[in-house]
Motif scaffolding. Structure first.
Motif, PDB file in Angstrom:
ATOM      1  N   ILE A 178       0.857  -1.183   0.000  1.00  7.33           N
ATOM      2  CA  ILE A 178       0.000   0.000   0.000  1.00  7.33           C
ATOM      3  C   ILE A 178       0.894   1.234   0.000  1.00  7.33           C
ATOM      4  O   ILE A 178       1.787   1.364   0.848  1.00  7.33           O
ATOM      5  N   PHE A 179       0.660   2.118  -0.976  1.00  9.35           N
ATOM      6  CA  PHE A 179       1.405   3.364  -1.111  1.00  9.35           C
ATOM      7  C   PHE A 179       0.470   4.531  -0.807  1.00  9.35           C
ATOM      8  O   PHE A 179      -0.746   4.403  -0.817  1.00  9.35           O
ATOM      9  N   MET A 180       1.085   5.703  -0.628  1.00  5.59           N
ATOM     10  CA  MET A 180       0.334   6.938  -0.666  1.00  5.59           C
ATOM     11  C   MET A 180       0.325   7.440  -2.101  1.00  5.59           C
ATOM     12  O   MET A 180       1.313   7.333  -2.820  1.00  5.59           O
ATOM     13  N   GLY A 181      -0.806   7.990  -2.538  1.00  5.55           N
ATOM     14  CA  GLY A 181      -0.895   8.501  -3.896  1.00  5.55           C
ATOM     15  C   GLY A 181      -2.332   8.524  -4.361  1.00  5.55           C
ATOM     16  O   GLY A 181      -3.263   8.308  -3.573  1.00  5.55           O
ATOM     17  N   GLU A 182      -2.514   8.770  -5.635  1.00  6.36           N
ATOM     18  CA  GLU A 182      -3.852   8.770  -6.221  1.00  6.36           C
ATOM     19  C   GLU A 182      -4.483   7.395  -6.074  1.00  6.36           C
ATOM     20  O   GLU A 182      -3.832   6.370  -6.257  1.00  6.36           O
ATOM     21  N   ASP A 183      -5.756   7.351  -5.704  1.00  5.13           N
ATOM     22  CA  ASP A 183      -6.437   6.086  -5.436  1.00  5.13           C
ATOM     23  C   ASP A 183      -6.358   5.156  -6.650  1.00  5.13           C
ATOM     24  O   ASP A 183      -6.904   5.451  -7.721  1.00  5.13           O
ATOM     25  N   ILE A 184      -5.673   4.028  -6.462  1.00  3.92           N
ATOM     26  CA  ILE A 184      -5.514   3.036  -7.531  1.00  3.92           C
ATOM     27  C   ILE A 184      -5.466   1.662  -6.872  1.00  3.92           C
ATOM     28  O   ILE A 184      -4.871   1.490  -5.807  1.00  3.92           O
ATOM     29  N   GLU A 185      -6.063   0.683  -7.509  1.00  2.00           N
ATOM     30  CA  GLU A 185      -5.893  -0.715  -7.116  1.00  2.00           C
ATOM     31  C   GLU A 185      -5.542  -1.501  -8.363  1.00  2.00           C
ATOM     32  O   GLU A 185      -6.244  -1.415  -9.372  1.00  2.00           O
ATOM     33  N   ALA A 186      -4.435  -2.251  -8.300  1.00  2.00           N
ATOM     34  CA  ALA A 186      -3.977  -3.023  -9.455  1.00  2.00           C
ATOM     35  C   ALA A 186      -3.204  -4.232  -8.947  1.00  2.00           C
ATOM     36  O   ALA A 186      -2.894  -4.347  -7.762  1.00  2.00           O
ATOM     37  N   VAL A 187      -2.901  -5.138  -9.865  1.00  2.00           N
ATOM     38  CA  VAL A 187      -2.078  -6.306  -9.558  1.00  2.00           C
ATOM     39  C   VAL A 187      -0.869  -6.262 -10.480  1.00  2.00           C
ATOM     40  O   VAL A 187      -1.018  -6.143 -11.701  1.00  2.00           O
ATOM     41  N   ASP A 188       0.314  -6.307  -9.898  1.00  2.00           N
ATOM     42  CA  ASP A 188       1.521  -6.224 -10.723  1.00  2.00           C
ATOM     43  C   ASP A 188       1.755  -7.551 -11.451  1.00  2.00           C
ATOM     44  O   ASP A 188       1.052  -8.541 -11.211  1.00  2.00           O
ATOM     45  N   PRO A 189       2.714  -7.621 -12.383  1.00  2.00           N
ATOM     46  CA  PRO A 189       2.925  -8.853 -13.171  1.00  2.00           C
ATOM     47  C   PRO A 189       3.343 -10.066 -12.341  1.00  2.00           C
ATOM     48  O   PRO A 189       3.388 -11.182 -12.864  1.00  2.00           O
TER      49      PRO A 189
END
Length: 207
Positions: A178-189
């Protein structure tokens, strides 16, 4: 401060592209070619070396207070997480690690502590490992076969490390960051759930 994690992955180029889209910048690429390690740092891009069969030992990407590294591996494997500490904190942590019977690997640049949980802990004292103090790494969740990692981290640091959580699993796997930043949810490769969250804006009561 929790600032870093490292993966081995067969999806090196795709992993770089994923984090680049999140605003990370490549700061280092070291790969093996003709039996020797060579730098392929920017301004070189993948178009310059994609077909050269390079086995990347490390690709480092930074954004704010987060440092992500990964290298080529036959399968996806979590290697270590990292904490930015002062030299004095490093000395104390190494003393505690020795008392706990954990193995220490140290050099001028980085120090690693081998844990019984199929992962290592990096202690980093060089502040240039990050770009700034902005957008910190808020949380890492691991699955571990052996329980007790959070308690052992508390024993090592002398306090609870609430930015690292674990759930039971068959192997040690990096499950979520979990990072700080613009709200995004994704799955990396590599199957890691990546979530960015924004702090709520607090209204000024004087307005």
């Amino acid at each position: 401060m929790l600032f870093h994690y490292h993966l081995w992955t067969p999806n090196v180029e795709a992993t770089e592209q994923f984090y680049e889209k999140l605003g990370f910048t490549v700061t280092q690429r070291i790969g093996k070619t003709d039996g020797a390690f060579t730098a392929f740092d920017p301004p070189l891009t993948w178009d310059d070396f994609r077909d050269d069969g390079i086995r990347f030992r490390i690709i480092e990407m930074k954004r704010g207070a987060i440092n992500v590294t990964f290298g080529h591996g036959k399968v996806v494997r979590f290697d270590h997480l990292g904490f930015l500490v002062t030299p004095e904190q490093r000395t104390l942590l190494l003393e505690r690690a020795q008392q706990m019977g954990w193995t220490i690997q140290a050099n001028e640049r980085r120090t690693f502590i081998q844990t019984p949980y199929a992962c290592r802990i990096e202690l980093q004292t060089h502040h240039d490992a990050i770009l700034s103090d902005d957008q910190p790494l808020k949380r890492i969740q691991l699955s571990t076969k052996q329980v007790g990692f959070e308690q052992e981290l508390q024993r090592l640091f002398g306090r609870a490390i609430d930015k690292v959580t674990t759930v039971p699993g068959n192997h040690t796997v990096l499950q979520q960051v979990i990072f700080m930043g613009e709200d995004i949810e994704a799955v990396d490769p590599n199957g890691v759930s990546v979530r960015q969250i924004q702090l709520p804006v607090v209204a000024d009561k004087h307005l």
